[in-house]
Design a protein around this motif. Structure first.
Motif, mmCIF file in Angstrom:
data_model
loop_
_atom_site.group_PDB
_atom_site.id
_atom_site.type_symbol
_atom_site.label_atom_id
_atom_site.label_comp_id
_atom_site.label_asym_id
_atom_site.label_seq_id
_atom_site.Cartn_x
_atom_site.Cartn_y
_atom_site.Cartn_z
ATOM 1 N N GLU A 25 -25.285 6.010 52.590
ATOM 2 C CA GLU A 25 -26.308 5.650 51.544
ATOM 3 C C GLU A 25 -26.928 7.355 51.329
ATOM 4 N N ARG A 26 -26.720 8.120 52.437
ATOM 5 C CA ARG A 26 -27.323 9.371 52.411
ATOM 6 C C ARG A 26 -26.804 10.408 51.763
ATOM 7 N N LEU A 27 -25.382 9.772 51.194
ATOM 8 C CA LEU A 27 -24.614 10.973 50.333
ATOM 9 C C LEU A 27 -24.665 10.482 48.987
ATOM 10 N N VAL A 28 -25.198 9.496 48.603
ATOM 11 C CA VAL A 28 -25.075 9.141 47.321
ATOM 12 C C VAL A 28 -25.899 10.049 46.450
ATOM 13 N N PRO A 29 -27.069 10.502 46.893
ATOM 14 C CA PRO A 29 -27.730 11.321 46.045
ATOM 15 C C PRO A 29 -27.292 12.671 45.550
ATOM 16 N N ASN A 30 -26.265 13.138 46.671
ATOM 17 C CA ASN A 30 -25.401 14.333 46.200
ATOM 18 C C ASN A 30 -24.645 14.000 45.233
ATOM 19 N N TYR A 31 -23.884 12.711 45.199
ATOM 20 C CA TYR A 31 -23.084 12.219 44.090
ATOM 21 C C TYR A 31 -23.733 12.329 42.647
ATOM 22 N N ALA A 171 -32.250 -6.128 60.463
ATOM 23 C CA ALA A 171 -31.736 -4.726 61.324
ATOM 24 C C ALA A 171 -31.012 -4.039 60.024
ATOM 25 N N LEU A 172 -30.150 -5.010 59.491
ATOM 26 C CA LEU A 172 -29.433 -4.243 58.506
ATOM 27 C C LEU A 172 -29.978 -3.684 57.353
ATOM 28 N N LYS A 173 -31.218 -4.592 56.962
ATOM 29 C CA LYS A 173 -32.203 -3.836 55.870
ATOM 30 C C LYS A 173 -32.741 -2.506 56.280
ATOM 31 N N ALA A 174 -33.303 -2.595 57.545
ATOM 32 C CA ALA A 174 -33.907 -1.565 57.959
ATOM 33 C C ALA A 174 -33.071 -0.246 58.143
ATOM 34 N N LEU A 175 -31.444 -0.532 58.427
ATOM 35 C CA LEU A 175 -30.825 0.385 58.534
ATOM 36 C C LEU A 175 -30.219 0.950 57.266
ATOM 37 N N ARG A 176 -30.240 0.318 56.026
ATOM 38 C CA ARG A 176 -30.176 0.560 54.768
ATOM 39 C C ARG A 176 -31.250 1.533 54.428
ATOM 40 N N ARG A 177 -32.480 1.244 54.457
ATOM 41 C CA ARG A 177 -33.615 1.965 54.238
ATOM 42 C C ARG A 177 -33.657 3.350 54.850
ATOM 43 N N LEU A 178 -33.234 3.231 56.051
ATOM 44 C CA LEU A 178 -32.945 4.712 56.873
ATOM 45 C C LEU A 178 -32.125 5.391 56.304
ATOM 46 N N GLY A 179 -30.793 4.954 55.718
ATOM 47 C CA GLY A 179 -29.758 5.569 55.233
ATOM 48 C C GLY A 179 -30.277 6.071 53.935
ATOM 49 N N ARG A 180 -30.824 5.308 52.957
ATOM 50 C CA ARG A 180 -31.637 5.717 51.933
ATOM 51 C C ARG A 180 -32.440 6.822 51.815
#
Length: 193
Positions: A25-31, A171-180
């Motif tokens: 998720e955190r790499l997507v903005p670079n792409y 927890a998965l939703k929170a993890l995804r938000r963290l990654g975003r």
């Protein structure tokens, strides 16, 4: 750092996959920035594959053909002849997601370490590019002490702690938000959405 990698490797596959998904998720903005700047690539396509990964993490019974997703993903890589900094960071996003797909297809026990190192490696490359230090020793110290590297290490620690805990839907939703990370990449750059 080795304790970190031991903890990562000790995780069951689903937790490793959740860790990798958050890093992806955190790499997507670079792409996204690369695609925006060059007209190469397809952020929506990349996002669609990552969305399916999250769906599979949330719903174990989800029937998703990850072979097909891997084929789609291969088509999203920057052109091989483009050796620009942006292309390399975009490629990192594709390669990280590809490693994650490999684990969903039941292979690649080292994938979680590769994704962790790739994300850190992108940060290191960015610091080297922006700081332009010639002396290897000084550069290594600069990278270690750089706020972006500190942020990357803190982020990966936070993700690891999250996946070691309860991994229900919330927890998965929170993890995804963290990654975003509010659309900011591991390089401190904003793209997408």
């Amino acid at each position: 750092m080795s304790g970190f990698f031991q903890r990562l490797q000790a995780l069951p596959p689903r937790r490793q996959q959740a860790f990798m998904a958050a890093l992806c998720e955190r790499l997507v903005p670079n792409y996204a920035l690369y695609a925006e700047a060059t007209g190469q690539g397809d952020v929506k396509g990349l996002r669609a594959v990552l969305d399916l990964v999250w769906e599979r993490l949330a719903v174990k019974e989800a029937r998703i053909d990850f072979e097909r997703q891997a084929e789609k993903l291969a088509g999203l890589e920057p052109p091989a002849e483009d050796d620009s900094f942006g292309a390399r960071r975009a490629l990192e996003a594709v390669v990280a997601l590809s490693a994650l797909l490999d684990t969903l297809r039941g292979e690649a026990p080292e994938a979680v370490l590769e994704v962790s190192r790739a994300s850190r490696g992108g940060v290191r490359a960015f610091i080297e590019l922006t700081e332009g230090e010639e002396d290897a020793e000084r550069l290594a110290a600069l990278v270690r002490e750089h706020p972006l590297m500190a942020d990357e290490n803190d982020f990966q620690d936070a993700v690891l702690e999250a996946v070691e805990g309860n991994l229900d839907r919330d927890a998965l939703k929170a993890l995804r938000r963290l990654g975003r990370n509010e659309g900011v990449s591991n390089l401190g750059l904003g793209g997408e959405e």
